[in-house]
Design a protein around this motif. Structure first.
Motif: not given
Lengths: 119, 109
Positions: A99-115
Motif C-alpha cells: 500500500t505504500d509504493g508497490w509496483g507491477i506484478g505485486t499481487e494481493a489476494f483478498f478473502g471473502q470478507g466479513t459482512r
C-alpha cells in the motif's frame, strides 16, 4: 495452497458494542491489509500490517484498530459500533507490503470478507 | 463527490478493440495505481505511476499530474481482459489509499 480466510463470514452486532474480525493470510505472506467496502463509499483502505507492525493507515477514526501476530494472522477491532459501520470488511494478503509504493506484478489476494451488520 | 472518479462504470467491447478507461482525482497524490480484479477476487497491480507513461505488453497507462487524470489503455483486447479495473491513489499528505468505484470490462469473442 489455502487462500485467505476471514472469520466470521457474517456478524450482527448492536450499536455501541465492539467487534473483532480475523484474517489468516496465505502461508508465507507477511502483509495483511484491511478494507471496508460499502455500496455508497466503495472500497476504502483501513490499514496494513507487515511483520507485526502497522505499515500504513487510512483515514478512519481511532475506533478502528488492528494488530498482527507473529504467524502473520491479523485481527481488526471496531469499538463503539455505529450504524454506519455496517459494511463488508475485506482483508488482503500479500508477500510484501503493497500500500505504500508497490509496483507491477505485486499481487494481493483478498478473502471473502466479513459482512458486518450493526443494528 | 468521490475523490477518485472512474469512467465508464461498465464497458463492453468486441475482441480486438482498443479500450480506454479513465480516472480523475481531486486530491494531491504521490502515486496512482491501476489494479485488475478478476471474478475470483484476486487483485493484481498493473501499474504504479507518478508521472508520464508506462507500457506493459498490451497495456498502457498515462498520467497527467496537472490535469489530475490518468488513463488505462488496452490494445487488441481479449476476453481474458474481462475484469474490474480499479484506479487507486496514494494521497500525498497522509499516505492514504483512495479507490475509484471500478470499471467492469467485458470483452466478447
Amino acid at each position: 495452497k489455502a487462500g485467505v480466510t476471514q472469520t466470521p463470514r457474517y456478524l450482527i452486532k448492536t450499536r455501541g458494542q465492539q467487534v473483532t474480525l480475523s484474517c489468516s493470510p496465505i502461508s508465507g505472506h507477511r502483509s495483511v491489509s484491511w478494507y471496508q467496502q460499502t455500496p455508497g463509499q466503495g472500497l476504502q483502505f483501513l490499514f496494513e500490517y507487515f511483520s507485526e507492525t502497522q505499515r500504513n493507515k487510512g483515514n478512519f477514526p481511532g475506533r478502528f484498530s488492528g494488530r498482527q501476530f507473529s504467524n502473520s494472522r491479523s485481527e481488526m477491532n471496531v469499538s463503539t459500533l455505529e450504524l454506519g459501520d455496517s459494511a463488508l470488511y475485506l482483508c488482503a494478503s500479500s508477500l510484501d507490503g503493497w500500500t505504500d509504493g508497490w509496483g507491477i506484478g505485486t499481487e494481493a489476494f483478498f478473502g471473502q470478507g466479513t459482512r458486518l451488520t450493526v443494528v | 463527490k468521490n475523490e477518485v472518479e472512474q469512467s465508464p462504470q461498465n464497458l463492453t467491447a468486441q475482441e480486438g478493440e482498443f479500450i480506454t478507461i479513465n480516472c480523475s482525482y481531486s486530491v494531491g497524490i504521490s502515486a496512482l495505481h491501476w489494479l485488475q480484479q478478476h471474478p475470483g477476487g484476486g487483485i493484481v497491480s498493473l501499474f504504479m505511476l507518478s508521472s508520464g507513461k508506462k507500457k506493459h505488453g498490451r497495456l498502457i497507462a498515462t498520467i497527467n499530474i496537472q490535469e489530475k487524470h490518468s488513463s488505462l489503455h488496452i490494445t487488441a483486447s481479449h476476453p481474458r481482459d474481462s475484469a474490474v479495473y480499479i484506479c487507486a491513489v496514494l494521497t500525498y499528505n497522509n499516505n492514504d489509499m483512495r479507490f475509484g468505484a471500478g470499471t467492469r470490462l467485458t470483452v466478447k469473442p
